[in-house]
Design a protein around this motif. Structure first.
Motif, PDB file in Angstrom:
ATOM      1  N   TYR A 147       0.939  -1.155   0.040  1.00  0.00           N
ATOM      2  CA  TYR A 147       0.087  -0.030  -0.078  1.00  0.00           C
ATOM      3  C   TYR A 147       1.032   1.323  -0.006  1.00  0.00           C
ATOM      4  O   TYR A 147       1.737   1.371   0.662  1.00  0.00           O
ATOM      5  CB  TYR A 147      -0.934  -0.098   1.235  1.00  0.00           C
ATOM      6  N   SER A 148       0.682   2.373  -0.742  1.00  0.00           N
ATOM      7  CA  SER A 148       1.544   3.505  -1.098  1.00  0.00           C
ATOM      8  C   SER A 148       0.559   4.563  -1.366  1.00  0.00           C
ATOM      9  O   SER A 148      -0.275   4.535  -2.299  1.00  0.00           O
ATOM     10  CB  SER A 148       2.411   3.044  -2.353  1.00  0.00           C
ATOM     11  N   CYS A 149       1.008   5.602  -0.762  1.00  0.00           N
ATOM     12  CA  CYS A 149       0.031   6.982  -0.862  1.00  0.00           C
ATOM     13  C   CYS A 149       0.960   7.801  -1.638  1.00  0.00           C
ATOM     14  O   CYS A 149       2.049   8.240  -1.611  1.00  0.00           O
ATOM     15  CB  CYS A 149      -0.322   7.331   0.288  1.00  0.00           C
ATOM     16  N   GLY A 150       0.097   9.112  -2.062  1.00  0.00           N
ATOM     17  CA  GLY A 150       0.591  10.104  -3.127  1.00  0.00           C
ATOM     18  C   GLY A 150      -0.336  11.135  -2.537  1.00  0.00           C
ATOM     19  O   GLY A 150      -1.362  11.138  -2.230  1.00  0.00           O
ATOM     20  N   PRO A 151      -0.081  12.278  -3.198  1.00  0.00           N
ATOM     21  CA  PRO A 151      -1.133  13.434  -3.329  1.00  0.00           C
ATOM     22  C   PRO A 151      -2.449  13.236  -3.869  1.00  0.00           C
ATOM     23  O   PRO A 151      -3.396  14.138  -3.360  1.00  0.00           O
ATOM     24  CB  PRO A 151      -0.213  14.621  -4.047  1.00  0.00           C
ATOM     25  N   ASN A 152      -2.627  12.615  -4.859  1.00  0.00           N
ATOM     26  CA  ASN A 152      -3.953  12.267  -5.382  1.00  0.00           C
ATOM     27  C   ASN A 152      -4.516  10.941  -4.821  1.00  0.00           C
ATOM     28  O   ASN A 152      -5.436  10.500  -5.405  1.00  0.00           O
ATOM     29  CB  ASN A 152      -3.844  12.256  -6.947  1.00  0.00           C
ATOM     30  N   GLY A 153      -4.105  10.314  -3.873  1.00  0.00           N
ATOM     31  CA  GLY A 153      -4.730   8.911  -3.367  1.00  0.00           C
ATOM     32  C   GLY A 153      -3.504   8.016  -3.123  1.00  0.00           C
ATOM     33  O   GLY A 153      -2.473   8.304  -2.997  1.00  0.00           O
ATOM     34  N   CYS A 154      -4.199   6.836  -2.671  1.00  0.00           N
ATOM     35  CA  CYS A 154      -3.380   5.658  -2.514  1.00  0.00           C
ATOM     36  C   CYS A 154      -3.684   4.501  -3.185  1.00  0.00           C
ATOM     37  O   CYS A 154      -4.927   4.331  -3.680  1.00  0.00           O
ATOM     38  CB  CYS A 154      -3.574   5.047  -0.979  1.00  0.00           C
ATOM     39  N   TRP A 155      -2.589   3.694  -3.486  1.00  0.00           N
ATOM     40  CA  TRP A 155      -2.663   2.520  -4.318  1.00  0.00           C
ATOM     41  C   TRP A 155      -2.345   1.208  -3.693  1.00  0.00           C
ATOM     42  O   TRP A 155      -1.197   1.347  -3.016  1.00  0.00           O
ATOM     43  CB  TRP A 155      -1.856   2.692  -5.660  1.00  0.00           C
ATOM     44  N   GLU A 217      -8.525  13.164 -11.862  1.00  0.00           N
ATOM     45  CA  GLU A 217      -8.755  11.646 -12.404  1.00  0.00           C
ATOM     46  C   GLU A 217      -7.804  11.030 -11.496  1.00  0.00           C
ATOM     47  O   GLU A 217      -6.647  10.525 -12.084  1.00  0.00           O
ATOM     48  CB  GLU A 217      -8.546  11.530 -13.765  1.00  0.00           C
ATOM     49  N   PRO A 218      -7.800  10.803 -10.212  1.00  0.00           N
ATOM     50  CA  PRO A 218      -6.715  10.264  -9.420  1.00  0.00           C
ATOM     51  C   PRO A 218      -6.493   8.494  -9.914  1.00  0.00           C
ATOM     52  O   PRO A 218      -5.357   8.158  -9.692  1.00  0.00           O
ATOM     53  CB  PRO A 218      -7.448  10.173  -8.097  1.00  0.00           C
ATOM     54  N   VAL A 219      -7.406   8.053 -10.703  1.00  0.00           N
ATOM     55  CA  VAL A 219      -7.161   6.730 -11.013  1.00  0.00           C
ATOM     56  C   VAL A 219      -6.519   6.627 -12.447  1.00  0.00           C
ATOM     57  O   VAL A 219      -6.059   5.575 -12.597  1.00  0.00           O
ATOM     58  CB  VAL A 219      -8.597   6.093 -11.096  1.00  0.00           C
ATOM     59  N   GLY A 220      -6.396   7.584 -13.030  1.00  0.00           N
ATOM     60  CA  GLY A 220      -5.667   7.694 -14.293  1.00  0.00           C
ATOM     61  C   GLY A 220      -6.370   7.016 -15.294  1.00  0.00           C
ATOM     62  O   GLY A 220      -7.645   6.672 -15.201  1.00  0.00           O
ATOM     63  N   THR A 221      -5.813   6.480 -16.318  1.00  0.00           N
ATOM     64  CA  THR A 221      -6.331   6.277 -17.805  1.00  0.00           C
ATOM     65  C   THR A 221      -5.948   4.646 -18.229  1.00  0.00           C
ATOM     66  O   THR A 221      -6.735   3.879 -18.324  1.00  0.00           O
ATOM     67  CB  THR A 221      -6.196   7.154 -18.736  1.00  0.00           C
ATOM     68  N   ASP A 222      -4.514   4.385 -18.075  1.00  0.00           N
ATOM     69  CA  ASP A 222      -4.251   3.487 -18.529  1.00  0.00           C
ATOM     70  C   ASP A 222      -2.615   3.037 -18.028  1.00  0.00           C
ATOM     71  O   ASP A 222      -1.909   4.121 -17.490  1.00  0.00           O
ATOM     72  CB  ASP A 222      -4.126   3.171 -20.019  1.00  0.00           C
ATOM     73  N   TRP A 223      -2.125   1.789 -18.376  1.00  0.00           N
ATOM     74  CA  TRP A 223      -0.904   1.392 -17.796  1.00  0.00           C
ATOM     75  C   TRP A 223      -0.038   1.493 -19.402  1.00  0.00           C
ATOM     76  O   TRP A 223      -0.274   1.099 -20.187  1.00  0.00           O
ATOM     77  CB  TRP A 223      -0.626   0.047 -17.361  1.00  0.00           C
ATOM     78  N   THR A 224       1.267   1.954 -19.049  1.00  0.00           N
ATOM     79  CA  THR A 224       2.285   1.770 -20.034  1.00  0.00           C
ATOM     80  C   THR A 224       3.381   0.972 -19.538  1.00  0.00           C
ATOM     81  O   THR A 224       3.927   0.982 -18.471  1.00  0.00           O
ATOM     82  CB  THR A 224       2.866   3.318 -20.311  1.00  0.00           C
ATOM     83  N   PHE A 225       3.512   0.021 -20.601  1.00  0.00           N
ATOM     84  CA  PHE A 225       4.757  -1.034 -20.182  1.00  0.00           C
ATOM     85  C   PHE A 225       6.219  -0.351 -20.242  1.00  0.00           C
ATOM     86  O   PHE A 225       6.354   0.388 -21.533  1.00  0.00           O
ATOM     87  CB  PHE A 225       4.522  -2.263 -21.055  1.00  0.00           C
ATOM     88  N   LEU A 226       6.856  -0.385 -19.387  1.00  0.00           N
ATOM     89  CA  LEU A 226       8.356   0.145 -19.673  1.00  0.00           C
ATOM     90  C   LEU A 226       9.317  -0.523 -19.944  1.00  0.00           C
ATOM     91  O   LEU A 226       9.680  -1.704 -18.826  1.00  0.00           O
ATOM     92  CB  LEU A 226       8.502   1.281 -18.236  1.00  0.00           C
ATOM     93  N   SER A 227       9.859  -0.824 -20.923  1.00  0.00           N
ATOM     94  CA  SER A 227      10.696  -2.106 -21.435  1.00  0.00           C
ATOM     95  C   SER A 227      12.194  -1.650 -21.159  1.00  0.00           C
ATOM     96  O   SER A 227      12.638  -0.568 -21.098  1.00  0.00           O
ATOM     97  CB  SER A 227      10.726  -2.409 -22.899  1.00  0.00           C
ATOM     98  N   GLU A 228      12.796  -2.665 -20.602  1.00  0.00           N
ATOM     99  CA  GLU A 228      14.329  -2.738 -20.260  1.00  0.00           C
ATOM    100  C   GLU A 228      14.931  -4.100 -20.399  1.00  0.00           C
ATOM    101  O   GLU A 228      14.115  -5.140 -20.663  1.00  0.00           O
ATOM    102  CB  GLU A 228      14.360  -2.298 -18.755  1.00  0.00           C
TER     103      GLU A 228
END
Ligand SMILES: *[C@@H]1O[C@H](CO)[C@@H](O)[C@H](O)[C@H]1NC(C)=O
Length: 256
Positions: A147-155, A217-228
């Motif tokens: 569980y982690s929190c920031g200014p727009n909510g917790c995830w 929109e604290p939930v955002g819209t989508d996930w971006t895969f960050l490749s490495e």
């Protein structure tokens, strides 16, 4: 030897998603946390380190998880005791947690050994200085492994790796004013940066960034895969740096 190198390069270039620019940092850590310009981490054998001028400096004590943010530097030991850095020494905090996060707006959040979720209001975190400081942990309904929190909510993520957001979370009301909102996707850990950005890692070691997050929109819209190249187990973001811990504990400082 050169043939093998070429094959590895091709494998990396073939990855889909947004490519990260990473540079390897010396040392090995199992967990890392970046916040308010600082970087802390713990090694496989629970040694605690902080990064100054490109060098890991060891702190006294032993922790299995460490966090740094607007409410200070906090951590939990392998026997689930909670500590805060006070006068550059670890002072015990009443309660038991397996993971703690100092990324909220001066409040603390975390989960315990049986996945119960807690937070501690700003009035009890910033000034916490040891014996005598009250620590009335707020219990949050639900079960999470991280569980982690920031200014727009917790995830958070639960044991089934389902992802949840909690909105309306404030320094003086860390319980939040909504129920959990389920978010599409699956992750094993998730970290909210002090600026509100959200990054996570899934069960097969792929790193993702949540896009479209704002106060509205604290939930955002989508996930971006960050490749490495290679698989990861932990990430933390602060001030343009995404700190990535690989499955073999190697440390990378990445720009997305
Ligand atoms: C995780 O969340 C999902 C969706 O709400 C739920 O169905 C599942 O039971 C939860 N798993 C655990 C282990 O809590």
């Amino acid at each position: 030897m050169s043939v093998r190198l070429v094959i590895l390069l091709v494998h990396c270039l073939l990855g889909t998603g947004l490519a990260m620019q990473c540079k390897e940092v010396s040392g090995r850590l199992k967990q890392i946390d970046a916040g308010v310009g600082q970087v802390f981490g713990v090694s496989e054998n629970d040694e605690i380190y902080t990064l100054y001028g490109g060098t890991w400096t060891r702190l006294p004590g032993a922790l299995m998880h460490v966090t740094v943010g607007p409410s200070g530097v906090w951590g939990v030991s392998s026997n689930n005791n909670i500590y805060k850095l006070v006068g550059a020494n670890w002072v015990q905090v009443p309660g038991l947690l397996k993971q703690v996060d100092a990324g909220g707006d001066q409040f603390i959040s975390g989960v315990n050994m049986v996945d119960d979720v807690f937070c501690l209001l700003r009035e009890h975190t910033v000034g916490y200085k040891g014996v005598g400081s009250p620590t009335p942990w707020t219990g949050i309904p639900g079960k999470l492994i991280y569980y982690s929190c920031g200014p727009n909510g917790c995830w958070g993520v639960n044991k089934s790796h389902e992802i949840f957001v909690r909105k309306g979370v404030f320094p003086a009301a860390c319980l939040g004013n909504t129920d959990w909102q389920l978010v599409a996707g699956k992750l094993v850990m998730i970290e909210v940066g002090t600026d509100g950005s959200v990054y996570g890692v899934n069960a097969v070691g792929d790193v993702f960034r949540r896009d479209g997050i704002s106060a509205c929109e604290p939930v955002g819209t989508d996930w971006t895969f960050l490749s490495e190249c290679g698989k990861s187990k932990h990430v933390s973001f602060d001030l343009g740096h995404l700190w990535v811990i690989a499955v073999d504990d190697r440390i990378r400082d990445c720009v997305v």
